[in-house]
Structure formats: C-alpha cells, structure tokens
Design a protein around this motif. Structure first.
Motif, PDB file in Angstrom:
ATOM      1  N   VAL A  36      -3.157   0.703   3.903  1.00 32.21           N
ATOM      2  CA  VAL A  36      -2.386   0.445   5.118  1.00 32.21           C
ATOM      3  C   VAL A  36      -2.815  -0.072   6.083  1.00 32.21           C
ATOM      4  CG1 VAL A  36      -0.503   1.453   6.559  1.00 32.21           C
ATOM      5  CG2 VAL A  36      -0.839   2.420   4.335  1.00 32.21           C
ATOM      6  N   MET A  37      -3.944   0.540   6.420  1.00 34.02           N
ATOM      7  CA  MET A  37      -4.829   0.003   7.771  1.00 34.02           C
ATOM      8  C   MET A  37      -5.369  -1.564   7.726  1.00 34.02           C
ATOM      9  SD  MET A  37      -3.802   1.531  10.575  1.00 34.02           S
ATOM     10  CE  MET A  37      -4.908   0.329  11.532  1.00 34.02           C
TER      11      MET A  37
ATOM     12  N   ALA B 156       0.812  -1.061   0.131  1.00 36.16           N
ATOM     13  CA  ALA B 156       0.035  -0.208  -0.053  1.00 36.16           C
ATOM     14  C   ALA B 156       0.987   1.156   0.056  1.00 36.16           C
ATOM     15  CB  ALA B 156      -0.952  -0.145   1.348  1.00 36.16           C
ATOM     16  N   HIS B 157       0.284   2.485   0.088  1.00 36.35           N
ATOM     17  CA  HIS B 157       1.391   3.419   0.248  1.00 36.35           C
ATOM     18  C   HIS B 157       0.685   4.518   1.232  1.00 36.35           C
ATOM     19  CE1 HIS B 157      -1.483   6.313  -2.353  1.00 36.35           C
ATOM     20  NE2 HIS B 157      -1.730   4.997  -2.910  1.00 36.35           N
TER      21      HIS B 157
ATOM     22  N   ALA C 280      -9.410   7.172   1.972  1.00 36.22           N
ATOM     23  CA  ALA C 280      -9.413   6.165   0.966  1.00 36.22           C
ATOM     24  C   ALA C 280      -8.224   5.581   0.386  1.00 36.22           C
ATOM     25  CB  ALA C 280     -10.651   6.230   0.084  1.00 36.22           C
ATOM     26  N   ASP C 281      -7.464   6.611   0.135  1.00 37.76           N
ATOM     27  CA  ASP C 281      -6.314   6.395  -0.901  1.00 37.76           C
ATOM     28  C   ASP C 281      -5.228   7.026  -0.388  1.00 37.76           C
ATOM     29  OD1 ASP C 281      -4.787   5.818  -3.248  1.00 37.76           O
ATOM     30  OD2 ASP C 281      -5.555   7.774  -4.387  1.00 37.76           O
ATOM     31  N   ASP C 282      -4.158   6.231   0.323  1.00 36.83           N
ATOM     32  CA  ASP C 282      -4.321   4.850   0.381  1.00 36.83           C
ATOM     33  C   ASP C 282      -3.962   4.327   1.806  1.00 36.83           C
ATOM     34  OD1 ASP C 282      -4.627   2.053  -0.232  1.00 36.83           O
ATOM     35  OD2 ASP C 282      -2.561   1.820  -0.628  1.00 36.83           O
ATOM     36  N   LYS C 283      -4.265   5.099   2.838  1.00 36.24           N
ATOM     37  CA  LYS C 283      -3.914   4.981   4.243  1.00 36.24           C
ATOM     38  C   LYS C 283      -4.953   3.868   4.742  1.00 36.24           C
ATOM     39  CE  LYS C 283      -1.297   9.180   5.105  1.00 36.24           C
ATOM     40  NZ  LYS C 283      -1.497  10.403   5.749  1.00 36.24           N
ATOM     41  N   ALA C 284      -6.179   3.937   4.160  1.00 35.87           N
ATOM     42  CA  ALA C 284      -7.246   2.921   4.310  1.00 35.87           C
ATOM     43  C   ALA C 284      -6.533   1.376   4.122  1.00 35.87           C
ATOM     44  CB  ALA C 284      -8.494   2.925   3.832  1.00 35.87           C
TER      45      ALA C 284
END
Length: 476
Positions: A148-149, A109-110, A142-146
C-alpha cells in the motif's frame, strides 16, 4: 543556479527521473512512519476477529491517498459476496483519467492482514512496528501494508517531480479481504469496472529474488482449499471397550491423509498435474536457509527444488479439529475434520483439481467411513504474458533502481483474484511485483520488511510511473 524553463515546459525524462529518485530518498522516513501507523491497526479480515479494525484501516489508507492531491475523489466502498446479501470488507477506490495519450495504470494492494498467531513466538509485539537491524517487524509490515505504502510513496514522488498536472492515468484499488479469500472481489470489479479500467495493472503482493536482486513474478500456483470431515460412529464410545474392533474417525482420517503423498513426499493424487519449465539455480543450502528446514530433515518431492515449489502441485493439512492432548480421553472419536490446502500448478484449473481430489478421497477413504467436503475455496493458477511493453518498462525501472537485472520468478503461493482481473480486463497487461524478500516470513510470526529492499522496490515503482507518464502511445 537559476532554472530558465518556463513553468509550462515539460521536464526532461532525465531530470524527471532524478527528481523522482530524490523524492523517494528524502521522503523515505515519512514513508516508513506512515507504514508504521498502518501496521499498528490490527486489520485482520478473518470473521472471528473484530472487523471494526478493518474499517479503521480502510479510513487510514483512504486519507493517505486523499493527501496526495491527485484524485477528485477517494472513496471507501464494499461489494456483496457470492450470496448477494452479505457485504465484503471495505476497499479503497480512486481514479484519475489519463491525458495526452498516456496510459492508465491500476495499482493494487491489500490493507488487511493475517492473524498474529502465537504471540509467544514474536520477538516484539505483532502490532507494534519495531526496527531491529535492517528490518521492520510487525504483522502486515511486508504483507501487504508495505505494498500500500509503495503505491502512496511512488505517487508522492511523481507529484514532487511534476506537480499534480501529469498525464499518467491512475486507478487505485486497495482491498480489505485478500487474506480472507477475496470473497467480494469479482463483484467489486464488476461494480467498478469503469473506474478500474487500465492499460497496466500492478499487483504489489509478491517478493524479490534476494536482498540484492529484484524479481518480476511470472507464474503463480492456484489453490483448492476445503474442510474434509470423516465420520465412523454415530457417537463416541470407550476406546477400551471397543478399540481393536471399531475404527475411530482419527484412524480413518490418518490413513486417508497418508494417501495424498508418496514415499518421497511428493503428491500422489492421480490427475493433479505439473508443468515443465526451466528454473534458476537454487541449491539445497538456499532452500534450507530460506525455509528454516532442520538439519536432520530431508526435502520432499522430486525434480529441481524450484519446480517443486513453482510448477508442481502440493497438498498441506493446515488445521485439524480434534481434542487437544490436554483434553484427550480414552474415547473412540466419531468424527474428525481437517482443513486441506492444495496448490495447483499452472495449466490446471482449480475446478478440475477439486474434482480430482474429491475422486481420490472417495476412492481412498478406508473402512467404508463417511466423508464430507465443504467450505471450499478455489483459485486458478496464473502465467504472466511477458511479451508486452509493460514488462519491458517494469524491468527497465527495476534495473535502474536496483542496479541489477530483474529475475523472472515463480511463486508457490496463490493470488486467485488475478484470474478475475484477466476476465474483466482481458486487454490489460498484468505485472506482479512486491516488496518482500526470502526472509520476510509473511503469514508467520516475526513477519518483517528489509528496509533496503523496500527502498529499492519503492523506487522501482516510482520510476515505472515516471516511464509510463512519458509514454504517448498506449499500444506499444
């Protein structure tokens, strides 16, 4: 009720899945709280923004993975970009080996985000996560820490179900410059090839069909982006003195850009190709609803709407360097620059598409004006091989989590680095998943995450990890 199992006895698949489900459910408030903490960090990776925030974000992400207790080391590292001297943005890297014949899965993810854009268009502050109704709003929500989590929460659930002594191999790669072109991505893969080697790669940076239906992304368009500059004069002159006899750069640029499209708005650049493919039903009403197309405005292009988005090329002018209306003077402009973003259909390389576009520009620049192309970014399109066992496992996990079969979906956007993954890890099976829905508005003001979609997406990944953990033969 007593548990008569010996502590070293394996948990049955059914019991394990039930434990994973329970862990996702009970841990969801913590998942959202951690996600909100990440959203508060304005980790915009564009050079014009403070890159200290990207480093802060990387540290926060690293701490989340360290807290899982399953990796011997979680480190933050940087790789050089193409010039070999400048370092790219910080990425988070971790790995643990597989045991007892289990496969290894690489979770990507980023943690960097797009700029916020016009703050006046946000209904709440872009870096202050805010829940309204069923949605969490914020840049990167949403893009894109979700994404990551989703990885963090899925591994947490696996630990809840099995402890840290499970067989599945894990590799983690959380990038810090995806929104700025992944300029050090190829070097990063080469430098960390052994740590990132995996049987399955999950790229959590896509979306779902709708609020109730999961999707696996199987097709992505490539991209060709560049700055195009047109020059007609050695210096600016008075428009009243010479207008009508001397062409200004704006006139030349407008006429040139008009040649990119036909009367119906479809791409008119000879040599940019499309691809024939069946697409799901997608009525005009759904296109209008999801895109915000105004009632009086007609769609452009030809063919089914999804073919226009998934399997045909598109060209967009995303920026222009010219005087603003407020600063306009009666002047013939000597030069004008625009940013051109072309999406390339699967089946054509970005290098070939750039050559075709360059030839078109050379042939259609009017009045003998000079033109220049620079600041080029290239990314090849990608088609997922859906025949492997990993796709079967992923779709089964999605069906279990959502209660509905997954849709094979194309995406009009691009994830150029997937071509790098294929080059470095040709034997790996690649799964492109995501947490977004059609109204997430990634890259736009009021970006948001639907919490119901997110919980089901996280559960899908956790169940996928559980299924892979139970495998003892990586070849089938």
């Amino acid at each position: 009720m007593t548990d008569d199992r010996h502590p070293t006895d394996p948990i049955s698949t059914t019991t394990g899945q039930d434990a994973v489900r329970e862990a996702i459910e009970t841990g969801f408030p913590s998942t959202i709280a951690d996600l909100c903490d990440l959203v508060r960090i304005p980790s915009v990776s564009w050079p014009a923004f403070d890159q200290a925030h990207v480093h802060t974000s990387a540290e926060a992400v690293a701490e989340l993975f360290r807290g899982l207790g399953v990796f011997d080391e979680v480190r933050i590292t940087q790789a050089p970009v193409a010039d070999g001297e400048t370092l790219g943005n910080p990425a988070v890297l971790a790995a643990r080996p597989a045991r007892n014949g289990a496969p290894t899965i690489l979770l990507y993810a980023h943690h960097d985000v797009q700029p916020p854009g016009d703050s006046e268009e946000w209904e709440s502050a872009p870096y202050e996560p805010t829940v309204r109704g069923d949605r969490l709003y914020g840049r990167g929500a949403a893009d894109d820490k979700a994404g990551v989590m989703a990885h963090v929460a899925s591994i947490r659930a696996l630990v809840e179900a099995y402890g840290t002594d499970f067989d599945l191999g894990l590799a983690i790669f959380i990038e810090g410059e995806e929104e700025a072109g992944s300029l050090s991505f190829a070097h990063f893969l080469e430098q960390n090839r052994d740590a990132l080697a995996a049987d399955v790669i999950v790229v959590a940076d896509s979306g779902n069909w709708d609020l109730e239906t999961p999707a696996l992304t199987v097709g992505l368009r490539g991209n060709v982006a560049f700055r195009l500059t047109v020059r007609t004069l050695s210096h600016a002159v008075h428009s009243g003195m010479f207008g009508g006899a001397v062409p200004d750069a704006m006139l030349a640029m407008v006429r040139l850009l008009a040649t990119f499209h036909g009367e119906d708005g479809s791409v008119a650049v000879s040599g940019l190709t499309g691809r024939d493919a069946d697409t799901p039903e997608y009525p005009e009403s759904q296109l209008r609803s999801e895109s915000g197309l105004l009632d009086a405005v007609s769609p452009i292009g030809h063919g089914s709407f999804l073919s226009r988005i998934w399997t045909q090329p598109a060209i967009t002018v995303t920026g222009i360097d010219a005087p603003s209306v407020g600063n306009a003077s009666n002047t013939l402009l000597p030069s004008v620059a625009v940013r051109v973003s072309a999406r390339i259909a699967p089946g054509q390389t970005a290098t070939d598409a750039l050559a075709v576009l360059t030839e078109h520009i050379e042939r259609n620049t009017p009045f003998g004006a000079e033109f220049a192309i620079d600041k080029v970014e290239l990314g090849d399109p990608f088609l997922v091989d859906t025949s492997g066992w990993a796709v079967t496992e992923a779709k089964a996990a999605m069906a279990d989590a959502w209660g509905r079969e997954a849709v094979d979906m194309g995406i009009g956007g691009s994830i150029p680095f997937i071509a790098d993954l294929v080059h470095v890890f040709p034997e790996a099976q690649i799964l492109v998943t995501g947490v977004e829905d059609p109204d997430s508005r990634a890259h736009s003001p009021n970006e948001s995450l639907h919490l119901g979609v997110y919980k089901r997406s996280v559960l899908s990944e956790a169940l996928l990890l559980d299924r892979l953990n139970a495998r003892t033969d990586r070849s089938r």
